[in-house]
Write a protein that holds these residues in place. Structure first.
Motif, PDB file in Angstrom:
ATOM      1  N   ALA A  56       0.833  -1.213   0.000  1.00  0.00           N
ATOM      2  CA  ALA A  56       0.000   0.000   0.000  1.00  0.00           C
ATOM      3  C   ALA A  56       0.868   1.264   0.000  1.00  0.00           C
ATOM      4  N   ARG A  57       1.938   1.255   0.810  1.00  0.00           N
ATOM      5  CA  ARG A  57       2.831   2.426   0.847  1.00  0.00           C
ATOM      6  C   ARG A  57       3.513   2.636  -0.493  1.00  0.00           C
ATOM      7  N   LEU A  58       3.975   1.560  -1.102  1.00  0.00           N
ATOM      8  CA  LEU A  58       4.656   1.693  -2.391  1.00  0.00           C
ATOM      9  C   LEU A  58       3.691   2.140  -3.484  1.00  0.00           C
ATOM     10  N   GLU A  59       2.453   1.655  -3.424  1.00  0.00           N
ATOM     11  CA  GLU A  59       1.468   2.039  -4.442  1.00  0.00           C
ATOM     12  C   GLU A  59       1.086   3.509  -4.344  1.00  0.00           C
ATOM     13  N   LYS A  60       1.134   4.074  -3.126  1.00  0.00           N
ATOM     14  CA  LYS A  60       0.825   5.496  -2.971  1.00  0.00           C
ATOM     15  C   LYS A  60       1.830   6.357  -3.711  1.00  0.00           C
ATOM     16  N   GLY A  61       3.076   5.887  -3.772  1.00  0.00           N
ATOM     17  CA  GLY A  61       4.092   6.596  -4.538  1.00  0.00           C
ATOM     18  C   GLY A  61       4.711   7.797  -3.860  1.00  0.00           C
ATOM     19  N   ASP A  62       4.463   7.998  -2.576  1.00  0.00           N
ATOM     20  CA  ASP A  62       5.018   9.174  -1.906  1.00  0.00           C
ATOM     21  C   ASP A  62       6.156   8.823  -0.941  1.00  0.00           C
ATOM     22  N   VAL A  63       6.768   7.666  -1.148  1.00  0.00           N
ATOM     23  CA  VAL A  63       7.885   7.227  -0.312  1.00  0.00           C
ATOM     24  C   VAL A  63       9.187   7.595  -1.040  1.00  0.00           C
ATOM     25  N   PRO A  64      10.127   8.221  -0.331  1.00  0.00           N
ATOM     26  CA  PRO A  64      11.412   8.551  -0.963  1.00  0.00           C
ATOM     27  C   PRO A  64      12.087   7.298  -1.530  1.00  0.00           C
ATOM     28  N   LEU A  65      12.870   7.477  -2.585  1.00  0.00           N
ATOM     29  CA  LEU A  65      13.478   6.358  -3.301  1.00  0.00           C
ATOM     30  C   LEU A  65      14.255   5.422  -2.378  1.00  0.00           C
ATOM     31  N   GLU A  68      14.032   4.885   0.816  1.00  0.00           N
ATOM     32  CA  GLU A  68      13.118   4.147   1.694  1.00  0.00           C
ATOM     33  C   GLU A  68      12.319   3.122   0.891  1.00  0.00           C
ATOM     34  N   SER A  69      11.944   3.473  -0.330  1.00  0.00           N
ATOM     35  CA  SER A  69      11.211   2.531  -1.191  1.00  0.00           C
ATOM     36  C   SER A  69      12.017   1.261  -1.407  1.00  0.00           C
ATOM     37  N   VAL A  70      13.304   1.420  -1.687  1.00  0.00           N
ATOM     38  CA  VAL A  70      14.172   0.260  -1.901  1.00  0.00           C
ATOM     39  C   VAL A  70      14.240  -0.580  -0.628  1.00  0.00           C
ATOM     40  N   ALA A  71      14.392   0.076   0.519  1.00  0.00           N
ATOM     41  CA  ALA A  71      14.506  -0.646   1.793  1.00  0.00           C
ATOM     42  C   ALA A  71      13.228  -1.409   2.113  1.00  0.00           C
ATOM     43  N   ILE A  72      12.072  -0.768   1.928  1.00  0.00           N
ATOM     44  CA  ILE A  72      10.840  -1.485   2.275  1.00  0.00           C
ATOM     45  C   ILE A  72      10.495  -2.540   1.221  1.00  0.00           C
ATOM     46  N   TYR A  73      10.916  -2.313  -0.027  1.00  0.00           N
ATOM     47  CA  TYR A  73      10.735  -3.346  -1.049  1.00  0.00           C
ATOM     48  C   TYR A  73      11.535  -4.595  -0.675  1.00  0.00           C
ATOM     49  N   GLU A  74      12.783  -4.393  -0.229  1.00  0.00           N
ATOM     50  CA  GLU A  74      13.614  -5.523   0.181  1.00  0.00           C
ATOM     51  C   GLU A  74      12.969  -6.266   1.349  1.00  0.00           C
ATOM     52  N   ARG A  75      12.431  -5.523   2.305  1.00  0.00           N
ATOM     53  CA  ARG A  75      11.742  -6.168   3.428  1.00  0.00           C
ATOM     54  C   ARG A  75      10.519  -6.933   2.919  1.00  0.00           C
ATOM     55  N   GLY A  76       9.826  -6.360   1.968  1.00  0.00           N
ATOM     56  CA  GLY A  76       8.665  -7.041   1.379  1.00  0.00           C
ATOM     57  C   GLY A  76       9.043  -8.363   0.739  1.00  0.00           C
ATOM     58  N   GLU A  77      10.185  -8.409   0.090  1.00  0.00           N
ATOM     59  CA  GLU A  77      10.658  -9.667  -0.507  1.00  0.00           C
ATOM     60  C   GLU A  77      10.890 -10.733   0.556  1.00  0.00           C
ATOM     61  N   VAL A  78      11.485 -10.331   1.684  1.00  0.00           N
ATOM     62  CA  VAL A  78      11.738 -11.281   2.774  1.00  0.00           C
ATOM     63  C   VAL A  78      10.409 -11.732   3.388  1.00  0.00           C
ATOM     64  N   LEU A  79       9.473 -10.808   3.534  1.00  0.00           N
ATOM     65  CA  LEU A  79       8.146 -11.160   4.062  1.00  0.00           C
ATOM     66  C   LEU A  79       7.433 -12.142   3.130  1.00  0.00           C
ATOM     67  N   LYS A  80       7.540 -11.917   1.831  1.00  0.00           N
ATOM     68  CA  LYS A  80       6.903 -12.820   0.856  1.00  0.00           C
ATOM     69  C   LYS A  80       7.488 -14.219   0.982  1.00  0.00           C
ATOM     70  N   ARG A  81       8.806 -14.315   1.104  1.00  0.00           N
ATOM     71  CA  ARG A  81       9.436 -15.632   1.259  1.00  0.00           C
ATOM     72  C   ARG A  81       8.952 -16.321   2.534  1.00  0.00           C
ATOM     73  N   ARG A  82       8.796 -15.549   3.619  1.00  0.00           N
ATOM     74  CA  ARG A  82       8.299 -16.118   4.879  1.00  0.00           C
ATOM     75  C   ARG A  82       6.880 -16.657   4.691  1.00  0.00           C
ATOM     76  N   CYS A  83       6.024 -15.900   4.034  1.00  0.00           N
ATOM     77  CA  CYS A  83       4.649 -16.356   3.783  1.00  0.00           C
ATOM     78  C   CYS A  83       4.656 -17.630   2.945  1.00  0.00           C
TER      79      CYS A  83
END
Length: 81
Positions: free
Chosen positions: A24-33, A35-50
Protein backbone atom coordinates in the motif's frame (compact mmCIF):
# COMPACT_ATOMS: atom_id res chain seq x y z
CA UNK A 1 23.65 -8.02 10.97
CA UNK A 2 20.44 -9.04 9.23
CA UNK A 3 17.92 -6.20 9.52
CA UNK A 4 15.07 -8.60 8.70
CA UNK A 5 15.83 -11.37 11.21
CA UNK A 6 12.59 -10.62 13.08
CA UNK A 7 10.64 -11.91 10.08
CA UNK A 8 11.78 -15.49 10.75
CA UNK A 9 9.48 -15.69 13.78
CA UNK A 10 6.43 -13.89 12.39
CA UNK A 11 3.18 -15.77 12.00
CA UNK A 12 1.69 -16.01 8.52
CA UNK A 13 -1.00 -13.47 9.41
CA UNK A 14 1.48 -10.90 10.78
CA UNK A 15 3.86 -11.32 7.84
CA UNK A 16 1.01 -10.96 5.35
CA UNK A 17 -0.38 -7.88 7.12
CA UNK A 18 3.02 -6.19 7.04
CA UNK A 19 3.49 -7.16 3.39
CA UNK A 20 0.08 -5.64 2.57
CA UNK A 21 1.08 -2.43 4.36
CA UNK A 22 4.32 -2.24 2.36
CA UNK A 23 2.49 -2.74 -0.92
CA UNK A 24 0.00 0.00 0.00
CA UNK A 25 2.83 2.43 0.85
CA UNK A 26 4.66 1.69 -2.39
CA UNK A 27 1.47 2.04 -4.44
CA UNK A 28 0.83 5.50 -2.97
CA UNK A 29 4.09 6.60 -4.54
CA UNK A 30 5.02 9.17 -1.91
CA UNK A 31 7.89 7.23 -0.31
CA UNK A 32 11.41 8.55 -0.96
CA UNK A 33 13.48 6.36 -3.30
CA UNK A 34 15.94 5.10 -0.67
CA UNK A 35 13.12 4.15 1.69
CA UNK A 36 11.21 2.53 -1.19
CA UNK A 37 14.17 0.26 -1.90
CA UNK A 38 14.51 -0.65 1.79
CA UNK A 39 10.84 -1.48 2.28
CA UNK A 40 10.74 -3.35 -1.05
CA UNK A 41 13.61 -5.52 0.18
CA UNK A 42 11.74 -6.17 3.43
CA UNK A 43 8.66 -7.04 1.38
CA UNK A 44 10.66 -9.67 -0.51
CA UNK A 45 11.74 -11.28 2.77
CA UNK A 46 8.15 -11.16 4.06
CA UNK A 47 6.90 -12.82 0.86
CA UNK A 48 9.44 -15.63 1.26
CA UNK A 49 8.30 -16.12 4.88
CA UNK A 50 4.65 -16.36 3.78
CA UNK A 51 5.57 -18.86 1.05
CA UNK A 52 7.57 -20.94 3.54
CA UNK A 53 4.70 -21.02 6.04
CA UNK A 54 2.20 -21.98 3.34
CA UNK A 55 4.42 -24.85 2.19
CA UNK A 56 4.71 -26.07 5.79
CA UNK A 57 0.93 -25.93 6.21
CA UNK A 58 0.34 -27.81 2.95
CA UNK A 59 2.76 -30.52 4.04
CA UNK A 60 0.76 -31.04 7.24
CA UNK A 61 -2.66 -31.19 5.62
CA UNK A 62 -4.10 -34.66 5.28
CA UNK A 63 -6.86 -35.75 3.00
CA UNK A 64 -9.48 -38.19 4.19
CA UNK A 65 -9.53 -41.53 2.41
CA UNK A 66 -12.77 -43.39 1.85
CA UNK A 67 -13.40 -47.12 1.73
CA UNK A 68 -15.43 -48.87 -0.98
CA UNK A 69 -18.71 -47.98 0.76
CA UNK A 70 -17.79 -44.29 0.91
CA UNK A 71 -17.07 -44.19 4.63
CA UNK A 72 -13.91 -42.52 5.98
CA UNK A 73 -11.17 -45.10 6.45
CA UNK A 74 -8.17 -42.95 7.39
CA UNK A 75 -5.97 -40.20 6.09
CA UNK A 76 -3.03 -39.90 3.75
CA UNK A 77 -0.76 -36.98 2.90
CA UNK A 78 -2.28 -34.39 0.62
CA UNK A 79 -0.73 -34.34 -2.85
CA UNK A 80 1.20 -31.09 -3.01
CA UNK A 81 1.49 -29.77 -6.54
Amino acid sequence: ENPHKDIAVLSFEKALAELDAIVARLEKGDVPLEESVAIYERGEVLKRRCDELLQQAEARVDKITLDASGKPSGTEPLDVV
